[in-house]
Design a protein around this motif. Structure first.
Motif, PDB file in Angstrom:
ATOM      1  N   GLY A 141      11.240  42.391  45.032  1.00 50.78           N
ATOM      2  CA  GLY A 141      10.912  40.904  44.619  1.00 50.78           C
ATOM      3  C   GLY A 141       8.543  41.000  44.668  1.00 50.78           C
ATOM      4  O   GLY A 141       8.908  41.089  45.437  1.00 50.78           O
ATOM      5  N   TYR A 200       7.121  35.638  38.688  1.00 49.89           N
ATOM      6  CA  TYR A 200       8.380  35.929  39.521  1.00 49.89           C
ATOM      7  C   TYR A 200       9.315  36.560  38.899  1.00 49.89           C
ATOM      8  O   TYR A 200       9.736  36.409  37.957  1.00 49.89           O
ATOM      9  CB  TYR A 200       9.149  34.688  40.339  1.00 49.89           C
ATOM     10  N   GLY A 215      12.547  39.500  40.188  1.00 50.92           N
ATOM     11  CA  GLY A 215      13.031  40.053  41.654  1.00 50.92           C
ATOM     12  C   GLY A 215      14.062  40.758  41.652  1.00 50.92           C
ATOM     13  O   GLY A 215      14.241  41.085  39.729  1.00 50.92           O
ATOM     14  N   GLY A 260      18.103  43.047  37.113  1.00 52.18           N
ATOM     15  CA  GLY A 260      16.648  41.850  37.921  1.00 52.18           C
ATOM     16  C   GLY A 260      16.331  40.397  36.667  1.00 52.18           C
ATOM     17  O   GLY A 260      17.592  40.600  35.761  1.00 52.18           O
TER      18      GLY A 260
END
Length: 736
Positions: free
Chosen positions: A478, A513, A515, A533
């Motif tokens: 991440g 963001y 991850g 993801g």
């Protein structure tokens, strides 16, 4: 004429922080993802390219990319072999079919296009060529599309950094960075030559030659160049043209010529130090008249670049890199519009025939500063950059990467344009700390911060983190961070009949963001890699342009752009004979408080790559399928809806199409060095639109005669930028 003096200049903090950072330059090299530990890597690999495992296969990568993978970033590496198998004739084709999560802005065949990753726009994905940003700084005349100057045949590999990556690359990398690493001298002797011919009278020649200047190969040179000419496919259907534009000759071919020449030099100063220098010049000529107003629009872009790098490993703990560049892209753009009869009693056209009031005479008139010869004024900018990056390692404790990046640019347009030529200088200081966790040494953690200084905003601090945790054949990764994007010069100050700048534009900011959970394992003779993801991005003060107005302008959207997406990726590798990849990107990109997908952002994309190689490595077959989900365009200005809200007058879905390219190749010669390829674009001959635009009828005879009211529904209309129909190309390459 009043000139706007830009409030940008060199920061008073730059020299101070540069001195501090240079004085503190003791820094290291690090471990690479899925590769041996740092102690096992050679100094030469660290100074140039590292060997890493990507999708189960060992490939070369820069140290920046190798580190990014190790610390949780989503990195894709596209090799020169994959590029050659695709047969891509420009970088847009390469990106469409080989880069995951990529969408193309404008049309690959028009000579104008941008690359967009994961729901971002033109200013959120930064393309760099050997460290040189190809981002358009916004010259006074019109946009300069740096990506169009790229020669795919010179690319050694493409390193795609998905997610926020402004830490090392600077602004405009808020959603992703596409870093192109080109071929270069290495102390050996080799010549590569290639030629192709295909549909639309497309011709292309390319080549490079590298050779050592001394017996030890410490001094070596590469010369390279390419030339591409094509009549180009049809971009707009005849029915898309306003009547007077068509009558004045607006319906035409869209030829494109691109020529590139360059030379590179390598000096291996000693076993631990390398110096590289590159100089290149690219010129591209293309037509881009739009069907609602322009009858003739030849463009000429001249793009010189000089760049250098020097790297040195001082010890096992300290490694330094200094890179720099200068670029000076300049654009001449002629644009004409239809001359119309302004006499209500009627006129006579160029053929001597009587015409009505409001009809085209057959002549064309240039827009101001976009005429012929001396009346075609130049727009452009100059840019310089330095990046001093240091790495130092304290084994089993921590690794630091610290550096300073200075970027300075200024407008270099003809003085006739009301834009100041003061420099914008941004000095960025960055530090990335990578601690080693004693009880979990396989856990990789990166914590980084960067502060940029400039007169236009005083200072801005961005941050980034990343992590990666292997768990047997699985891993969890991440990362996240922030970025920003300054308004471009033309967005602030341009003045023309078709667009005007907005000097009150604010800086755009991004927070993102992403991850994923991944898996890699061999079952018998089959290697399987998979990853699932998600990503989340918020863009504030997003800079957007109006559409269909006269003139258009730019504004900061007060609503936050919220991008939410998921990704899925799977590879199958069966020995050396068969490989397959399928990847999926879903991206919901909306303004906060709305449920409409933003323009030119497909809701999802599915792409694949299937390759078969014969046992003797002579025959090769590649298929590149792509399905593009719903993608929208809006235009016609905003109108009040029944519920009292304001929304775009028109909205059109030009997505939902399937396109597949493919190639068949035969490699002859003892070393498979003579390669014949037959490439087919759009195998299924799908009719589709690369883009959908909105124009207006201000040049139509009906509007000029008062039969259509300004800003009425009939005043606006939409048109497709057509995708390339089925096309066949043959090529031959050889090396010796």
């Amino acid at each position: 004429m009043v000139k706007h003096s830009r409030p940008y200049g060199r920061s008073k903090f730059g020299a101070v922080h540069l001195g501090l950072l240079l004085g503190a330059s003791l820094l290291p090299t690090t471990a690479i993802a899925q590769a041996p530990a740092a102690a096992e890597a050679t100094a030469e690999a660290e100074a140039a390219a590292s060997s890493i495992i990507v999708t189960g296969q060992r490939v070369e990568a820069t140290k920046v990319a190798a580190d990014a993978i190790a610390f949780g970033n989503n990195i894709q590496i596209v090799s020169s072999e994959a590029i050659a198998a695709s047969g891509a004739s420009n970088f847009a084709e390469l990106a469409q079919f080989l880069i995951k999560g990529a969408n193309i802005g404008y049309s690959p065949d028009e000579g104008e296009y941008t690359i967009r990753l994961d729901g971002g726009g033109d200013r959120d994905t930064l393309v760099v060529l050997d460290g040189v940003p190809l981002y358009d700084r916004g010259p006074a005349l019109e946009d300069i599309w740096g990506s169009t100057t790229i020669d795919p045949h010179m690319i050694e590999r493409v390193e795609v950094f998905r997610g926020g990556n402004s830490l090392f690359f600077g602004s405009n990398g808020g959603i992703g960075v596409i870093s192109l690493v080109t071929k270069r001298p290495d102390g050996t002797n080799k010549v590569e030559l290639g030629a192709s011919y295909g549909e639309f009278n497309s011709r292309e020649l390319w080549g490079n030659a590298k050779f050592a200047l001394d017996a030890e190969g410490r001094h070596s040179v590469m010369v390279y160049g390419s030339s591409q000419q094509t009549d180009g496919p049809r971009i707009f259907a005849p029915e898309s043209y306003v009547d007077n534009v068509a009558k004045a000759g607006g319906i035409q071919k869209y030829p494109l010529n691109r020529n590139n020449i360059g030379v590179k030099y390598l000096w291996k100063i000693d076993d631990d130090t390398n110096f590289r220098l590159n100089g290149q010049y690219t010129q591209i000529e293309f037509q881009d008249p739009f069907p609602d107003n322009e009858t003739f629009s030849p463009n000429r872009v001249r793009y010189p670049i000089i760049d250098f790098s020097i790297d040195r490993r001082w010890s096992d703990a300290i490694y330094s890199e200094l890179t720099g560049y200068w670029s000076n892209p300049r654009l001449n753009n002629t644009e004409t519009f239809a001359e119309t009869c302004t006499n209500r009693a009627g006129c006579v056209d160029v053929k001597g025939q009587p015409i009505r009031f409001g009809d085209a005479t057959g002549r064309s008139t240039p827009y101001p500063n976009k005429g012929f010869g001396a009346d075609s004024k130049v727009g452009g900018f100059q840019e310089r950059g330095l990046n001093f990056r240091n790495t130092f390692t304290f084994p089993k404790l921590v690794e630091f990467v610290a550096g300073v990046q200075v970027v300075s640019y200024k407008d270099d347009s003809d003085p006739v344009f009301p834009v100041g030529d003061a420099s914008t200088t941004i000095t960025g200081l960055y530090l990335d700390a990578r601690p080693v966790i004693p009880f979990s040494p396989d856990t990789k953690i990166s914590l980084a911060v960067r502060t940029d200084f400039a007169k236009s905003f005083d200072s801005k601090t961005i941050w980034k983190f990343g992590f990666r945790q292997p768990i047997g054949p699985f891993y969890i990764r991440g990362n996240g961070g922030t970025s920003y994007s300054l308004p471009r010069t033309n967005e602030l100050f341009s003045v023309s009949p078709t667009q005007v700048g907005n000097p009150n534009l604010q800086t755009e900011t991004t927070e993102t963001y992403n991850g994923a959970v991944g898996f890699s394992k061999t079952f018998g003779g089959v290697q399987i890699n998979a990853e699932v993801g998600a990503f989340r991005t918020d863009i504030s003060n997003r800079i957007q342009g109006t559409s269909g107005l006269t003139p258009n302008t730019w504004f900061n959207n007060s609503a936050v752009t919220e991008i939410r997406g998921i990704t899925a990726d799977m590879d199958f590798i069966l020995g050396k004979q068969f490989t397959a990849n399928i990847n999926y990107t879903k991206q919901q990109a909306r303004l906060a408080g709305t449920d409409l997908q933003i323009n030119e952002t497909p809701e999802y994309m599915i792409t694949g790559n299937v390759a078969w190689h014969s046992a003797n490595d002579r025959f090769h077959v590649t298929l590149l399928p792509r399905y593009q989900g719903p993608e929208y365009a809006t235009g016609g200005g905003n109108v009040r809806q029944p519920d009292g809200s304001m929304a775009a007058r028109f909205r059109n879905n030009f997505g939902n199409y399937f396109v597949m390219n493919g190639s068949i190749a035969y490699w002859a010669g003892d070393e498979r060095q003579h390669r014949f390829q037959l490439r087919v674009v759009n195998i299924t001959n799908t009719k589709y639109a690369e883009r959908y635009g909105y124009g207006n009828m201000r040049f139509s005879s009906a509007f000029l005669r008062g039969e259509i009211a300004a800003n009425s529904d009939a005043y606006f209309y939409g048109y497709e930028f057509e995708g390339k129909p089925r096309a066949v190309y043959a090529s031959f390459t050889t090396s010796f």
